[in-house]
Design an enzyme around this catalytic site. Sequence first.
Site, PDB file in Angstrom:
ATOM      1  N   GLU A  27      36.219  27.248  53.709  1.00 28.61           N
ATOM      2  CA  GLU A  27      35.536  26.403  53.293  1.00 28.61           C
ATOM      3  C   GLU A  27      36.261  25.048  53.503  1.00 28.61           C
ATOM      4  O   GLU A  27      36.566  24.354  52.623  1.00 28.61           O
ATOM      5  CB  GLU A  27      35.096  26.456  51.888  1.00 28.61           C
ATOM      6  CG  GLU A  27      33.933  27.718  51.797  1.00 28.61           C
ATOM      7  CD  GLU A  27      33.288  27.976  50.518  1.00 28.61           C
ATOM      8  OE1 GLU A  27      33.959  27.073  49.568  1.00 28.61           O
ATOM      9  OE2 GLU A  27      32.752  29.003  50.142  1.00 28.61           O
TER      10      GLU A  27
ATOM     11  N   GLU B 154      31.417  35.508  52.189  1.00 21.87           N
ATOM     12  CA  GLU B 154      30.910  35.443  50.855  1.00 21.87           C
ATOM     13  C   GLU B 154      29.427  35.471  50.682  1.00 21.87           C
ATOM     14  O   GLU B 154      28.732  34.645  51.302  1.00 21.87           O
ATOM     15  CB  GLU B 154      31.632  34.202  50.212  1.00 21.87           C
ATOM     16  CG  GLU B 154      33.067  34.184  50.090  1.00 21.87           C
ATOM     17  CD  GLU B 154      33.666  32.811  49.248  1.00 21.87           C
ATOM     18  OE1 GLU B 154      32.759  32.218  48.674  1.00 21.87           O
ATOM     19  OE2 GLU B 154      34.813  32.597  49.574  1.00 21.87           O
TER      20      GLU B 154
END
Length: 455
Positions: free
Chosen positions: A163, A357
């Site tokens: 991220e 995720e």
Amino acid sequence: MAFPKDFVWGAATASYQIEGAANEDGKSRSVWDAYTEWPGKVFNGDSGLVACDHYHRMPEDVKLMKELGLQAYRFSVAWPRIIPGGTGAVNPKGLDFYSRLVDNLLEAGIEPWLTLYHWDLPEALQLKGGWMNPDIADAFAAYTHAVVGALGDRVNHWMTFNEPQCFLGLGTVDGVQAPGWKLSQADFVKSVHNSLVAHGKAVDALRAVGGNRFKIGYVPTTQAMVPDRHTAENIAAAKLAFFGASPAKPLHWTLTLFTDPVFLGRYADDLLPVIEKDLPAGWEGDMALISRPLDFFGINLYSGVRIGVDENGMPSRVKEAVGQPKTAIKWNVEPETLRWAPRFLYERYGKPIVITENGLSNTDWVHTDGKVHDAARIDFTKRYLLEYEKAAADGAELAAYFHWSLMDNFEWSHGYSERFGLVHVDYQTQKRTVKDSGHWYREVIESNGERLHRD
Ligand code: IFM
């Protein structure tokens, strides 16, 4: 269409969120150790000093993973444990912890998937400018070299960054995560480019050791844009809203800023005019390095918004329905997230999709019968996975799914107030309790998803 036969089921965590042992065995301070000391920044003044104490309880936690039937475990390595100064001397005790983790996983029949960077930058590097300093690319390559030298004989799955939108955008533009900076666009764009060069150098360091044996990916996050109706017009609008640059979208939430360079070797046409003046001189020369071939597209997906078309035929966000379902952290429950985002990503980049995720925060506690009845997590995950399965029917190549998270943990600026785990953690006693969702997920794994079609 069902999940492919060789599909991989796992769960994920990250070093700072679970390890604790913040000052042990030669580990130095990370930017998160520093940020959590900043009054008012993190809920309740919480920090990762102890977290889930995983550093000391690792063998017990691997046993839990086995109990859940995980086929793979995605974890991250803490750079300040490996090279405490950010550059320079390697700390053998840091490498030893991850080496033991990998051995425990392999003994339990669980495949390790290793993320090199999930936000815990050595503070020493932040003091030299962090991602704004171009020297960070060589530092990251040297760190990668140390990790792969110690673990590359047993770890086959690697991810460089988790991220980048968060550690660069939330961390250095919005200032709501470590290091809490608020950079100008010019400095932010340079930081992004430096991170992309660091990614490319890390891929080279990995390939030098593992060649094609290694499966290497890059892991951004995004909010999905879901077509409100399944018409060709709505699907095209959702895709445009998903990838397009727009003055209404902050630069750090423009997905292609990170993904087009890595997977296509260029900055997107609609973005380049906005950022070109801020890119470092000679940036074009870096694109070949940045876009070294990868094996999969890792993507963290939690929520989505619905997109229709306005009177001019342009994408327009559909107003949220009254009573829209939300998770405890107030993110939209939008199961079609796992259908449309993987499909759009596969169409644009052509790489196998790994959901690195996905999950939800929920208000879980241990009930009077000693169990954790988290029906909402089971329902959420079932709905999302059923949509993910549809992405396969749409033609996307799906390789894996990792639930976030294996266990409750430190949720960044929310401290310990949000619980995302399949396993409940009592932070006073460190007792672990497998939640109902953990038992259910085991059945999903055992049946390669067929369990999703039963009650
Ligand atoms: O806990 C985080 C994780 O570290 C990164 N992705 C989102 C998760 C939930 O917020």
